[in-house]
Enzyme design. Sequence first.
Site, PDB file in Angstrom:
ATOM      1  N   THR A 240       4.734 -11.865  -6.140  1.00  0.00           N
ATOM      2  CA  THR A 240       4.468 -10.798  -7.099  1.00  0.00           C
ATOM      3  C   THR A 240       3.343 -11.148  -8.057  1.00  0.00           C
ATOM      4  OG1 THR A 240       5.540  -9.251  -8.642  1.00  0.00           O
ATOM      5  CG2 THR A 240       6.113 -11.577  -8.848  1.00  0.00           C
ATOM      6  N   GLN A 262       7.928 -11.357 -14.647  1.00  0.00           N
ATOM      7  CA  GLN A 262       7.438 -11.406 -13.272  1.00  0.00           C
ATOM      8  C   GLN A 262       7.365 -12.839 -12.755  1.00  0.00           C
ATOM      9  OE1 GLN A 262       6.956  -8.461 -11.332  1.00  0.00           O
ATOM     10  NE2 GLN A 262       8.162  -7.960 -13.150  1.00  0.00           N
ATOM     11  N   HIS A 265      10.295 -14.348 -10.604  1.00  0.00           N
ATOM     12  CA  HIS A 265      10.511 -14.017  -9.190  1.00  0.00           C
ATOM     13  C   HIS A 265      10.339 -15.226  -8.286  1.00  0.00           C
ATOM     14  CE1 HIS A 265      11.181  -9.708  -8.759  1.00  0.00           C
ATOM     15  NE2 HIS A 265      10.327  -9.497  -9.728  1.00  0.00           N
ATOM     16  N   GLU A 331      -1.085  -6.195  -8.145  1.00  0.00           N
ATOM     17  CA  GLU A 331       0.088  -5.428  -7.726  1.00  0.00           C
ATOM     18  C   GLU A 331       0.575  -4.548  -8.877  1.00  0.00           C
ATOM     19  OE1 GLU A 331       4.596  -6.313  -6.022  1.00  0.00           O
ATOM     20  OE2 GLU A 331       3.544  -7.839  -7.197  1.00  0.00           O
ATOM     21  N   HIS A 332       0.797  -5.166 -10.040  1.00  0.00           N
ATOM     22  CA  HIS A 332       1.232  -4.450 -11.245  1.00  0.00           C
ATOM     23  C   HIS A 332       0.169  -4.610 -12.321  1.00  0.00           C
ATOM     24  CE1 HIS A 332       5.056  -6.046  -9.385  1.00  0.00           C
ATOM     25  NE2 HIS A 332       5.359  -4.759  -9.449  1.00  0.00           N
ATOM     26  N   ASP A 365      10.384  -1.589 -11.604  1.00  0.00           N
ATOM     27  CA  ASP A 365      11.183  -2.309 -10.623  1.00  0.00           C
ATOM     28  C   ASP A 365      12.501  -1.606 -10.329  1.00  0.00           C
ATOM     29  OD1 ASP A 365       9.360  -4.320 -10.231  1.00  0.00           O
ATOM     30  OD2 ASP A 365      10.277  -5.710 -11.663  1.00  0.00           O
ATOM     31  N   GLU A 419     -24.369  13.807  26.277  1.00  0.00           N
ATOM     32  CA  GLU A 419     -23.624  12.551  26.352  1.00  0.00           C
ATOM     33  C   GLU A 419     -23.352  12.128  27.794  1.00  0.00           C
ATOM     34  OE1 GLU A 419     -20.175  12.807  23.833  1.00  0.00           O
ATOM     35  OE2 GLU A 419     -21.391  12.905  22.011  1.00  0.00           O
ATOM     36  N   HIS A 424     -16.750  17.255  31.071  1.00  0.00           N
ATOM     37  CA  HIS A 424     -16.285  17.879  29.846  1.00  0.00           C
ATOM     38  C   HIS A 424     -16.756  19.337  29.795  1.00  0.00           C
ATOM     39  CE1 HIS A 424     -15.371  13.818  28.634  1.00  0.00           C
ATOM     40  NE2 HIS A 424     -14.980  14.189  27.421  1.00  0.00           N
TER      41      HIS A 424
END
Length: 434
Positions: A240, A262, A265, A331-332, A365, A419, A424
């Site tokens: 984290t 944090q 963690h 992340e945060h 969270d 092409e 096609h």
Amino acid sequence: MRTIDLRGRELSPADMLSAVPRATQARAEALETAARLVDDVRERGEDALREQAERFDRVTGHAVRVPEQHLAEALDTLAPDVRTALEEAIRRVRLASAAQVPAPQVTRIGDGATITQRWQPVHRVGVYIPGGKAVYPSSVVMNVVPAQVAGVRQIALASPPQADQDGRVHPTILAAAALLGVTEVYAMGGAGAIGALAHGVDSLGLDPVDVVSGPGNNYVASAKRAVAGVVGTDSEAGATEILVVADAAADPRLIAADLVSQAEHDEQASAVLVTDALELAERVREAVEVLAARTRHSERVAAALAGPQSAIVLVDDRETAVAFSNAYAPEHLELHLADAEDAAAGFTSAGAVFVGDQTPVSLGDYMAGSNHVLPTGGQARYAPGLGAYTFLRPQQVVSYDRAALAAVREGVVALADTEVLPAHGEAIEARFTA
């Protein structure tokens, strides 16, 4: 925490990123091991899972596929206050996730020609819920609810067997699954669980899933890379990260509390403060030292804060703070700024942005309604967090009638000839010849 003084320097994005390096070595070392564990499960199925459970979880003889009775028992014994909190979190995340499901859109290209844009849910999802240093019923909510909102019909959940629970998945995880109506649950953890979800295990009645989601350690994140291409995956969420941008008016006590929250963690967690206020930086450092010493996981917090991935970064001004944050892509991201609401628009690269000092990451969270499964390691520059869209596939449905096809007949043939793909053009002409 160390202090990095970037004041008085011309800084490129590369300079900013090198100032606070991510903890990447452990992820690199995990790649080879995770791939080997995934391959073992793919080749040997349940036998490999049981050997890995004995090796990593100190569990033998357990029920890998969790009996529904265990789910019911867990829900019956769930503490009332935890159940109330989970039910409210479910309600809030369901509301916010609903906004992530686009309505079908029909575009009229011309008379008789339409393209319908629709978003189809995948059929089957595998959700991984970690169970190592902590128990994460909130992650059950954050993964299962968006999948349900997207319209996913089958959800399989995996979480490690617990040695202190006689090999069962932690009861709070089981209770959260039961609250959400998830009945297909497996007691298996780590990279092997990701491999099992991706490849299936016949002896367990585990069919392969279409998408694997959920947080985990470096081995889980690396296992997702190993199965990419076999199944879809969410972002490879690693350790984290929190980055706080603050000005002189910020409260150092609140910043310190959020950095420590944090850091608890994981030893590899990143906690970074960016500020142009020297006095604030010193007061935050002092507050962090006090809080870190007395928190329950003080050793883990101390390791995270002392690592090279954590720092107090001094910059010249707000403009540089914005540039640093956008380069780092945390992340945060917390904005402890006097004008946080107005300033938020300038911070464009973050998994989630928490505006003002009354909106801590801890709120996200659990109970904000936002999702807490977010990109780490700078992936927020290009990748979103988990949401209902993780489980949706955009599809275009094309419908032309004969007159609409005739209107573009010559153009299609001309481009096909250019092409050198004449068949096609012939496929078009076949509709206008007897």
